[in-house]
Enzyme design. Structure first.
Site, PDB file in Angstrom:
ATOM      1  N   LEU A  59       0.804  -1.236   0.000  1.00 30.99           N
ATOM      2  CA  LEU A  59       0.000   0.000   0.000  1.00 30.99           C
ATOM      3  C   LEU A  59       0.835   1.283   0.000  1.00 30.99           C
ATOM      4  CD1 LEU A  59      -3.194  -0.617   2.184  1.00 30.99           C
ATOM      5  CD2 LEU A  59      -2.883  -0.884  -0.277  1.00 30.99           C
ATOM      6  N   CYS A 104      -6.487  -5.921   1.567  1.00 33.62           N
ATOM      7  CA  CYS A 104      -5.087  -5.999   1.152  1.00 33.62           C
ATOM      8  C   CYS A 104      -4.332  -7.031   1.996  1.00 33.62           C
ATOM      9  CB  CYS A 104      -4.392  -4.645   1.271  1.00 33.62           C
ATOM     10  SG  CYS A 104      -2.669  -4.747   0.717  1.00 33.62           S
ATOM     11  N   THR A 160      -6.162  -9.860  -4.197  1.00 36.47           N
ATOM     12  CA  THR A 160      -5.213 -10.933  -4.501  1.00 36.47           C
ATOM     13  C   THR A 160      -5.328 -12.103  -3.514  1.00 36.47           C
ATOM     14  OG1 THR A 160      -3.584  -9.718  -3.205  1.00 36.47           O
ATOM     15  CG2 THR A 160      -3.529  -9.412  -5.583  1.00 36.47           C
ATOM     16  N   GLY A 206      -3.323 -11.913 -11.577  1.00 39.73           N
ATOM     17  CA  GLY A 206      -3.067 -12.351 -12.947  1.00 39.73           C
ATOM     18  C   GLY A 206      -3.878 -13.580 -13.337  1.00 39.73           C
ATOM     19  N   GLY A 248      -6.556  -5.450 -13.908  1.00 39.02           N
ATOM     20  CA  GLY A 248      -5.382  -5.059 -13.118  1.00 39.02           C
ATOM     21  C   GLY A 248      -4.090  -5.471 -13.790  1.00 39.02           C
ATOM     22  N   THR A 249      -3.562  -6.611 -13.374  1.00 38.94           N
ATOM     23  CA  THR A 249      -2.242  -7.084 -13.816  1.00 38.94           C
ATOM     24  C   THR A 249      -2.064  -7.065 -15.337  1.00 38.94           C
ATOM     25  OG1 THR A 249      -2.141  -8.477 -11.851  1.00 38.94           O
ATOM     26  CG2 THR A 249      -0.663  -9.064 -13.653  1.00 38.94           C
TER      27      THR A 249
HETATM   28  C1  LIG Z   1       1.037  -4.316  -8.209  1.00 44.07           C
HETATM   29  C2  LIG Z   1      -0.354  -4.397  -7.640  1.00 44.07           C
HETATM   30  C3  LIG Z   1      -0.792  -3.431  -6.744  1.00 44.07           C
HETATM   31  C4  LIG Z   1      -2.078  -3.496  -6.206  1.00 44.07           C
HETATM   32  N1  LIG Z   1      -2.497  -2.526  -5.360  1.00 44.07           N
HETATM   33  C5  LIG Z   1      -3.785  -2.536  -4.908  1.00 44.07           C
HETATM   34  C6  LIG Z   1      -4.282  -1.470  -4.114  1.00 44.07           C
HETATM   35  O1  LIG Z   1      -3.604  -0.489  -3.814  1.00 44.07           O
HETATM   36  N2  LIG Z   1      -5.576  -1.549  -3.688  1.00 44.07           N
HETATM   37  C7  LIG Z   1      -6.398  -2.599  -4.015  1.00 44.07           C
HETATM   38  O2  LIG Z   1      -7.572  -2.606  -3.619  1.00 44.07           O
HETATM   39  N3  LIG Z   1      -5.952  -3.616  -4.787  1.00 44.07           N
HETATM   40  C8  LIG Z   1      -4.672  -3.602  -5.242  1.00 44.07           C
HETATM   41  N4  LIG Z   1      -4.235  -4.615  -6.049  1.00 44.07           N
HETATM   42  C9  LIG Z   1      -5.158  -5.729  -6.369  1.00 44.07           C
HETATM   43  C10 LIG Z   1      -5.878  -5.485  -7.698  1.00 44.07           C
HETATM   44  O3  LIG Z   1      -6.681  -4.341  -7.671  1.00 44.07           O
HETATM   45  C11 LIG Z   1      -6.763  -6.694  -8.066  1.00 44.07           C
HETATM   46  O4  LIG Z   1      -7.778  -6.855  -7.105  1.00 44.07           O
HETATM   47  C12 LIG Z   1      -5.984  -7.995  -8.150  1.00 44.07           C
HETATM   48  O5  LIG Z   1      -4.692  -7.778  -8.665  1.00 44.07           O
HETATM   49  C13 LIG Z   1      -6.685  -9.020  -9.031  1.00 44.07           C
HETATM   50  O6  LIG Z   1      -6.896  -8.513 -10.335  1.00 44.07           O
HETATM   51  P1  LIG Z   1      -5.868  -8.777 -11.553  1.00 44.07           P
HETATM   52  O7  LIG Z   1      -5.583 -10.250 -11.573  1.00 44.07           O
HETATM   53  O8  LIG Z   1      -6.582  -8.280 -12.782  1.00 44.07           O
HETATM   54  O9  LIG Z   1      -4.640  -7.990 -11.246  1.00 44.07           O
HETATM   55  C14 LIG Z   1      -2.944  -4.571  -6.579  1.00 44.07           C
HETATM   56  C15 LIG Z   1      -2.490  -5.543  -7.485  1.00 44.07           C
HETATM   57  C16 LIG Z   1      -1.214  -5.470  -8.014  1.00 44.07           C
HETATM   58  C17 LIG Z   1      -0.772  -6.528  -8.992  1.00 44.07           C
END
Ligand SMILES: Cc1cc2nc3c(=O)[nH]c(=O)nc-3n(C[C@H](O)[C@H](O)[C@H](O)COP(=O)(O)O)c2cc1C
Length: 300
Positions: free
Chosen positions: A76, A133, A197, A221, A269-270
């Site tokens: 964060l 988180c 995640t 991912g 996201g990813t």
């Molecule tokens: C590098 C990174 C930073 C992230 N930072 C946050 C964040 O600050 N707040 C949040 O709610 N989720 C955060 N996430 C989670 C993403 O918003 C998302 O819920 C999660 O990665 C699953 O989606 P994805 O597979 O499309 O990345 C982060 C994910 C990644 C990879």
């Protein structure tokens, strides 16, 4: 939630041009992706989670690729409420980008201050509470795995940001995410975002130590897509408020599957790390063929 003849979507009282958002985190505060993503074309962007005080994030390795996924232990890192509300948010609004403001706190006092600061801006009509988180010692997932805490956090946001739409973002690191969603709905949430995640770890065999200082990290991912899809399906079958699907979207088809599972909107996201135009491609597909109907009817 309602979809009109177009692909507009309503969450709380907020009408979005389309149901494709950037997930909180990978896209930072939006400006980091200038020139890579046409942010005005998206329904909105969930901004990097902000806490009341700035946070430096976790020391050591923060990102590690896995087969089909990414482990992160960012912790964060963020600019804090003052810079975010004073500089980053107005810049997004000036540019006609639709922000959904992501908020988190390490304790109740920090949460109250953050909510008060958010209310004072007079600019915020929709927030996503990051109750999930896995990469911080306090707050985060520790709050978001307890239905009573979810209820308390959502309820307070409703009181302080009166009239704003409150979205609760949930962790999959629990036995029954449906229970958490129900707690958020009963406390007045306008929508649920699922999932954050999944907790994981890695070991560096050369130095015989965990890769991440905090040992655990959050997996995102394509590897987590099936888990996210099931979570969305389960929540859709548990609550009546809109569900925003996020987790592992790697193609336009993945996004369509979330809508078929009953999601009202999706977040990417990813995938923007390696296919920054994917969110726009999803919008184009929805404009062409509409939002697929949910297959979540009785009997399925
Ligand atoms: C590098 C990174 C930073 C992230 N930072 C946050 C964040 O600050 N707040 C949040 O709610 N989720 C955060 N996430 C989670 C993403 O918003 C998302 O819920 C999660 O990665 C699953 O989606 P994805 O597979 O499309 O990345 C982060 C994910 C990644 C990879």
């Amino acid at each position: 939630m309602s979809t009109t003849g177009s692909i507009k979507v309503t969450i709380g009282d907020i009408l979005f041009d389309n149901p494709v958002f950037l997930a909180s985190g990978p896209a930072g505060y939006g400006e980091e992706y200038d020139g890579f993503i046409d942010l005005q074309r998206l329904g909105g962007i969930v901004t990097k989670t902000v806490t009341y005080e700035p946070k430096a994030g976790n020391p050591g390795t923060r990102l590690q690729e896995t087969p089909g996924g990414l482990l992160n232990s960012v912790g964060l890192e963020n600019v804090g409420a003052s810079v975010f509300f004073g500089e980053k948010l107005p810049r997004l609004l000036d540019r006609g980008i639709r922000p959904i403001v992501s908020l988190a706190a390490e304790d109740w006092d920090g949460y109250r201050k953050l909510l008060d600061a958010a209310a004072d801006t007079g600019m915020i009509d929709i927030v996503e509470l990051n109750l999930s988180c896995p990469n911080v010692e306090r707050g985060g997932m520790a709050v978001g795995t307890d239905p009573r805490m979810i209820s308390r956090y959502v309820g307070h946001a409703k009181d302080i940001l009166s009239g704003a739409a409150i979205i609760a973002k949930l962790t999959p690191n629990v036995q029954d995410i449906g229970r958490l969603a129900l707690a958020a709905e009963e406390a007045g949430a306008s929508a649920i975002t699922a999932i954050n995640t999944i907790v994981g770890m890695d070991i560096d065999i050369r130095v015989k130590k965990p890769v991440f200082k905090r040992k655990r990290a959050g997996l995102s991912g394509p590897a987590i897509f099936p888990v996210a899809l099931e979570a969305v399906w389960r929540i859709v079958n548990t609550v009546d408020i809109p569900v925003i699907g996020v987790g592992g979207i790697d193609s336009v088809d993945d996004a369509l599957k979330f809508f078929m599972a009953g999601a009202a909107a999706v977040q990417v996201g990813t995938a923007i790390f390696y296919d920054s135009h994917l969110p726009e491609k999803i919008v184009t597909e929805l404009e062409k063929n509409g939002i697929p109907a949910s297959i979540n009817t009785e009997g399925n």
